[in-house]
Design an enzyme around this catalytic site. Structure first.
Site, short mmCIF file in Angstrom:
data_model
loop_
_atom_site.label_atom_id
_atom_site.label_comp_id
_atom_site.label_asym_id
_atom_site.label_seq_id
_atom_site.Cartn_x
_atom_site.Cartn_y
_atom_site.Cartn_z
N ASP A 95 -24.40 30.22 20.57
CA ASP A 95 -24.32 28.92 19.80
C ASP A 95 -25.15 27.85 20.83
OD1 ASP A 95 -24.26 26.82 18.56
OD2 ASP A 95 -22.11 26.89 18.55
N GLY A 98 -25.40 22.80 19.34
CA GLY A 98 -25.59 21.97 18.41
C GLY A 98 -24.23 21.61 17.69
N ASP A 149 -29.67 22.13 16.72
CA ASP A 149 -29.69 21.53 15.50
C ASP A 149 -28.33 20.32 15.47
OD1 ASP A 149 -27.29 23.18 15.50
OD2 ASP A 149 -27.12 23.37 13.58
N GLN A 197 -28.94 23.09 7.27
CA GLN A 197 -27.97 22.04 7.13
C GLN A 197 -27.96 21.35 5.87
OE1 GLN A 197 -25.68 21.33 9.22
NE2 GLN A 197 -25.94 22.49 11.04
N ASP A 274 -18.31 33.89 12.74
CA ASP A 274 -17.38 33.69 14.08
C ASP A 274 -16.62 32.57 13.78
OD1 ASP A 274 -18.13 31.22 15.85
OD2 ASP A 274 -19.61 31.33 14.41
N HIS A 343 -3.87 41.52 18.06
CA HIS A 343 -3.53 41.72 16.77
C HIS A 343 -4.45 40.93 15.96
CE1 HIS A 343 -1.68 41.93 12.96
NE2 HIS A 343 -1.77 40.68 12.73
#
Length: 379
Positions: A95, A98, A149, A197, A274, A343
C-alpha cells in the site's frame, strides 16, 4: 520485462463472481484471494513458517509508509528487498501510503505536490510525492505496488470528494510516468495498480473508474471504502466500479472486510482483498467461524472443553478447547492471541478458496447466500 498476467478462468452464471490466476515472478495468485496484512514485514503473531504452511496465502500485504519509517529503505535495499528481509518467497503487495493520508489526518498536510507527514513515532516530518512513493516501493521490492492517492473520509462533502478524486487522478499520471521511467532494483517484474476513488457518490465513482480503466495498467484497485460507510453503500459503490473496470484485469478492493463483506464483494466481481480485521480482532479474542462470530473471552466458554472450532481447518481448532483459549486471554498470555490469529487467517483463506471452488462449479450464488446467512450470528 513482461507485464504481470491475469488469466480469467470462469465466471459464475448467477453473479459477477470470477475465478482467475494472477501470474507474478514470485508465483501464481489464485483468485478470489485474501491477503493477510503484514504492515511491518510481519503478520503479527505468526512465524513465517506458520503463515506459509498453515494459513498458506498466495500473497501478503506490507505498508510503504511504515516500512519507510522503520527499518527504512537503506536497510531494505541492503537486504535485497522485502522478500529476502523477511524470508518470504511468495508475492507481496505494498500500500503506497495513501491510506495514511486518511488515517493520520491530524498529522499531515496535503498539497498538489504531495503530502507532508508528521511521524507517529518521533514527530519528525516527511514528504511523500507520487514519485517518491514509487521509488520507495521499488526499493521495498513488492511485486504489486499501489499508486499514491488520497483516501477520503466518510462522510465526505461532494465537492471535497470531487477535488480529491481529480488530484488522485493527476497523481496517478505522475506515478505512471515515474514508474515506467525507473527500473526494478532486484531483477524481477513489478506491477503498478491505480486506485479508484470518489467516496460514496455514484457519478464520481463511475468517472474515476473510467479514468483508471483508461490508464491501462495490468490491474486496478478500489479505494476509499470500508472507512465507516454502511455495508450497503460499499456494495453499491463496488457494483458501479466493477461494471466499468476491464474484465481481463484483476480487481482489488482495499481494506475489506468481514467474511460476509468478502463474499458479497466477490459476488460483485472483486478478485483481491486485504484487511487487518482477522488479525486485529483475533488479538481481542474474536474469531470468525462458518456458524458466526465468537468472543472467546466470554464467561460462557469458561468450562466449555469442546474444540475451539469444530469445523475449523487450522490445527489449533481441534488441538485447543474454548475453555483453554479463554483462560489464556484471562491471564493475558500471548499464546491466546497467536491461536486466534492463526485460526482467523486460516478461516479467511479457506473461505476464499471455497468461494473459488463454487465459482468453478457454477453454484457460487446459492452457496454464498447460504454462507452469509449462516455466518451472520453471534455465538
Amino acid at each position: 520485462m513482461p507485464r504481470m498476467k491475469f488469466d480469467l478462468l470462469h465466471n459464475d452464471p448467477n453473479s459477477q463472481a470470477r475465478a482467475g490466476v494472477v501470474h507474478t515472478d514470485h508465483g501464481a495468485i489464485e483468485t478470489p484471494i485474501f491477503m493477510p496484512v503484514g504492515t511491518l514485514a510481519t503478520v503479527k503473531g505468526l512465524h513465517q513458517n506458520e503463515l506459509k504452511d498453515v494459513v498458506n496465502p498466495d500473497i501478503i500485504l506490507a505498508n510503504t509508509y511504515h516500512l519507510y519509517l522503520r527499518p527504512g529503505t537503506e536497510i531494505l535495499e541492503k537486504a535485497g528487498g522485502v522478500h529476502k528481509f523477511m524470508n518470504w518467497d511468495r508475492p507481496v503487495l505494498t500500500d503506497s501510503g495513501g491510506y495514511q493520508v486518511y488515517s493520520l489526518s491530524a498529522n499531515r498536510k496535503i498539497k498538489e505536490a504531495g503530502v507532508k507527514f508528521k511521524s507517529h513515532i518521533d514527530g519528525s516530518y516527511h514528504f511523500f510525492t507520487p514519485e517518491s512513493a514509487m521509488d520507495i516501493q521499488r526499493t521495498i521490492g513488492a511485486d504489486i505496488i499501489m499508486a499514491f492517492d488520497e483516501c477520503t473520509p466518510y462522510p465526505c462533502d461532494y465537492n471535497y470528494a470531487r477535488r480529491s478524486m481529480h488530484m488522485t487522478h493527476r497523481w496517478l499520471k505522475r506515478c505512471i510516468d515515474h514508474f515506467h521511467n525507473t527500473p526494478s532494483k532486484y531483477g524481477y517484474n513489478q506491477t503498478l495498480f491505480p486506485i479508484v476513488q470518489g467516496s460514496t457518490y455514484k457519478d464520481l465513482r463511475a468517472q474515476s473508474a473510467e479514468f483508471i480503466a483508461n490508464a491501462d495498467q495490468p490491474g486496478n484497485a478500489i479505494g476509499g471504502l470500508s472507512v465507516g460507510e454502511p455495508a450497503e453503500e460499499m456494495y453499491a459503490m463496488t457494483e458501479v466500479v466493477t461494471a466499468i473496470l476491464p474484465k481481463d484485469k484483476p480487481r482489488y478492493l482495499m481494506g475489506v472486510g468481514t467474511p460476509i463483506n468478502l463474499l458479497e464483494n466477490v459476488a460483485l466481481g472483486v478478485d483481491m482483498f486485504d484487511c487487518v480485521m482477522p488479525t486485529r480482532n483475533a488479538r481481542n479474542g474474536m474469531i470468525f467461524t462458518v456458524n458466526g462470530t465468537m468472543n472467546v473471552k466470554n464467561k460462557k466458554w469458561a468450562d466449555d472443553f469442546s474444540p475451539l472450532d469444530e469445523h475449523g481447518t487450522a490445527w489449533v481448532d481441534q488441538y485447543y478447547s474454548k475453555a483453554y483459549v479463554r483462560h489464556l486471554f484471562t491471564v493475558n498470555e500471548m499464546l491466546g492471541k497467536q491461536i486466534c490469529t492463526l485460526h482467523n487467517l486460516t478461516f479467511y483463506l479457506w473461505l476464499m478458496r471455497e468461494a473459488r471452488k463454487h465459482i468453478l462449479a457454477g453454484d457460487f450464488r446459492t452457496w454464498k447466500d447460504k454462507m452469509v446467512k449462516q455466518m451472520d450470528n453471534r455465538l
